[in-house]
Design a protein around this motif. Structure first.
Motif, PDB file in Angstrom:
ATOM      1  N   GLU A   1       0.628  25.148 -21.596  1.00 39.56           N
ATOM      2  CA  GLU A   1       0.465  23.700 -21.731  1.00 39.56           C
ATOM      3  C   GLU A   1       1.565  22.944 -20.967  1.00 39.56           C
ATOM      4  O   GLU A   1       1.279  21.976 -20.276  1.00 39.56           O
ATOM      5  CB  GLU A   1       0.483  23.296 -23.207  1.00 39.56           C
ATOM      6  N   GLU A   2       2.801  23.403 -21.081  1.00 37.50           N
ATOM      7  CA  GLU A   2       3.901  22.754 -20.351  1.00 37.50           C
ATOM      8  C   GLU A   2       3.734  22.911 -18.843  1.00 37.50           C
ATOM      9  O   GLU A   2       4.026  21.989 -18.082  1.00 37.50           O
ATOM     10  CB  GLU A   2       5.249  23.328 -20.797  1.00 37.50           C
ATOM     11  N   LEU A   3       3.239  24.057 -18.426  1.00 41.66           N
ATOM     12  CA  LEU A   3       2.972  24.281 -17.004  1.00 41.66           C
ATOM     13  C   LEU A   3       1.867  23.349 -16.518  1.00 41.66           C
ATOM     14  O   LEU A   3       1.980  22.732 -15.456  1.00 41.66           O
ATOM     15  CB  LEU A   3       2.600  25.743 -16.761  1.00 41.66           C
ATOM     16  N   ASN A   4       0.814  23.205 -17.318  1.00 42.20           N
ATOM     17  CA  ASN A   4      -0.272  22.282 -16.973  1.00 42.20           C
ATOM     18  C   ASN A   4       0.237  20.842 -16.887  1.00 42.20           C
ATOM     19  O   ASN A   4      -0.141  20.097 -15.980  1.00 42.20           O
ATOM     20  CB  ASN A   4      -1.397  22.362 -18.000  1.00 42.20           C
ATOM     21  N   GLU A   5       1.099  20.469 -17.828  1.00 43.16           N
ATOM     22  CA  GLU A   5       1.678  19.115 -17.822  1.00 43.16           C
ATOM     23  C   GLU A   5       2.501  18.877 -16.563  1.00 43.16           C
ATOM     24  O   GLU A   5       2.467  17.786 -15.985  1.00 43.16           O
ATOM     25  CB  GLU A   5       2.550  18.903 -19.057  1.00 43.16           C
ATOM     26  N   PHE A   6       3.225  19.895 -16.119  1.00 41.55           N
ATOM     27  CA  PHE A   6       4.017  19.776 -14.894  1.00 41.55           C
ATOM     28  C   PHE A   6       3.107  19.538 -13.689  1.00 41.55           C
ATOM     29  O   PHE A   6       3.393  18.676 -12.852  1.00 41.55           O
ATOM     30  CB  PHE A   6       4.872  21.026 -14.676  1.00 41.55           C
ATOM     31  N   GLU A   7       2.004  20.273 -13.601  1.00 38.71           N
ATOM     32  CA  GLU A   7       1.070  20.084 -12.487  1.00 38.71           C
ATOM     33  C   GLU A   7       0.497  18.669 -12.495  1.00 38.71           C
ATOM     34  O   GLU A   7       0.365  18.046 -11.437  1.00 38.71           O
ATOM     35  CB  GLU A   7      -0.065  21.114 -12.549  1.00 38.71           C
ATOM     36  N   VAL A   8       0.166  18.150 -13.669  1.00 39.23           N
ATOM     37  CA  VAL A   8      -0.338  16.778 -13.775  1.00 39.23           C
ATOM     38  C   VAL A   8       0.748  15.795 -13.330  1.00 39.23           C
ATOM     39  O   VAL A   8       0.481  14.854 -12.581  1.00 39.23           O
ATOM     40  CB  VAL A   8      -0.815  16.482 -15.214  1.00 39.23           C
ATOM     41  N   GLU A   9       1.972  16.040 -13.778  1.00 39.70           N
ATOM     42  CA  GLU A   9       3.100  15.163 -13.436  1.00 39.70           C
ATOM     43  C   GLU A   9       3.324  15.066 -11.928  1.00 39.70           C
ATOM     44  O   GLU A   9       3.549  13.983 -11.394  1.00 39.70           O
ATOM     45  CB  GLU A   9       4.368  15.701 -14.104  1.00 39.70           C
ATOM     46  N   ILE A  10       3.251  16.207 -11.224  1.00 46.97           N
ATOM     47  CA  ILE A  10       3.482  16.175  -9.775  1.00 46.97           C
ATOM     48  C   ILE A  10       2.198  15.902  -8.991  1.00 46.97           C
ATOM     49  O   ILE A  10       2.240  15.657  -7.795  1.00 46.97           O
ATOM     50  CB  ILE A  10       4.166  17.459  -9.257  1.00 46.97           C
TER      51      ILE A  10
ATOM     52  N   SER B   1      20.392  23.969 -14.991  1.00 47.74           N
ATOM     53  CA  SER B   1      20.352  23.888 -13.533  1.00 47.74           C
ATOM     54  C   SER B   1      19.321  22.859 -13.074  1.00 47.74           C
ATOM     55  O   SER B   1      18.588  22.282 -13.864  1.00 47.74           O
ATOM     56  CB  SER B   1      20.018  25.264 -12.953  1.00 47.74           C
ATOM     57  N   ILE B   2      19.271  22.673 -11.792  1.00 47.92           N
ATOM     58  CA  ILE B   2      18.254  21.810 -11.183  1.00 47.92           C
ATOM     59  C   ILE B   2      16.890  22.377 -11.546  1.00 47.92           C
ATOM     60  O   ILE B   2      16.703  23.589 -11.609  1.00 47.92           O
ATOM     61  CB  ILE B   2      18.412  21.796  -9.652  1.00 47.92           C
ATOM     62  N   GLN B   3      15.920  21.516 -11.776  1.00 47.15           N
ATOM     63  CA  GLN B   3      14.575  21.973 -12.105  1.00 47.15           C
ATOM     64  C   GLN B   3      13.656  21.832 -10.898  1.00 47.15           C
ATOM     65  O   GLN B   3      13.957  21.103  -9.957  1.00 47.15           O
ATOM     66  CB  GLN B   3      14.042  21.172 -13.286  1.00 47.15           C
ATOM     67  N   VAL B   4      12.539  22.562 -10.928  1.00 52.71           N
ATOM     68  CA  VAL B   4      11.535  22.468  -9.873  1.00 52.71           C
ATOM     69  C   VAL B   4      11.125  21.009  -9.752  1.00 52.71           C
ATOM     70  O   VAL B   4      10.877  20.345 -10.761  1.00 52.71           O
ATOM     71  CB  VAL B   4      10.298  23.338 -10.196  1.00 52.71           C
ATOM     72  N   LYS B   5      11.060  20.517  -8.520  1.00 51.65           N
ATOM     73  CA  LYS B   5      10.717  19.108  -8.345  1.00 51.65           C
ATOM     74  C   LYS B   5      10.306  18.806  -6.917  1.00 51.65           C
ATOM     75  O   LYS B   5      10.525  19.593  -6.006  1.00 51.65           O
ATOM     76  CB  LYS B   5      11.919  18.241  -8.701  1.00 51.65           C
TER      77      LYS B   5
END
Length: 137
Positions: free
Chosen positions: A14-23, A70-74
């Protein structure tokens, strides 16, 4: 198979899916599988290189999607549109293309200079990593 040290709280699908929606972009399946297992991660060896120990890329760690210090994927202002920053090398950074033309390809960049092609997929990058501990220690 290369193993990584888990340094961050694991993420859920779910968090991975949310990240894809966010980007607003879809991540390659091989990269998603890695992130669900490791959420970034550092290789167990400091001497993990892609492309050989002489002139190759020394992988420091992959950025997490979420959590961690650390820095996060972005997405980054200095990367082309549809590229994300995914990790750190000894002297630079790793980027992944999510553009149709070279989807999933891995690049290295140093500061804000031009991207240098490294591998056509995340899997190819991982499979190309070699541990040179025996040479350096």
């Amino acid at each position: 198979m290369i193993s990584f040290e888990i340094e961050n709280t694991p993420i859920t699908q779910e968090e991975l899916n949310e990240f894809e929606v966010e980007i607003g972009l879809s991540l390659p399946q091989d990269y998603k599988a890695h992130m669900l297992k490791w959420n970034g991660g550092s290789p167990l060896s400091y001497y993990m290189y892609f492309g050989g120990s002489d002139g190759g890329i020394n992988l420091s760690y992959f950025f997490p999607i979420k959590y961690g210090d650390s820095i996060q994927v972005k997405k980054s202002d200095y990367l082309p549109e549809k590229y994300i920053s995914i990790g750190k090398t000894d002297t630079g950074y790793l980027a992944m293309s999510l553009d149709e033309a070279n989807y999933g390809s891995i690049f290295v960049h140093y500061s804000e200079v031009e991207l240098e092609f490294v591998a056509s997929s995340f899997t190819e990058f991982i499979k190309g990593l070699e541990d040179y501990t025996d040479i350096f220690e």
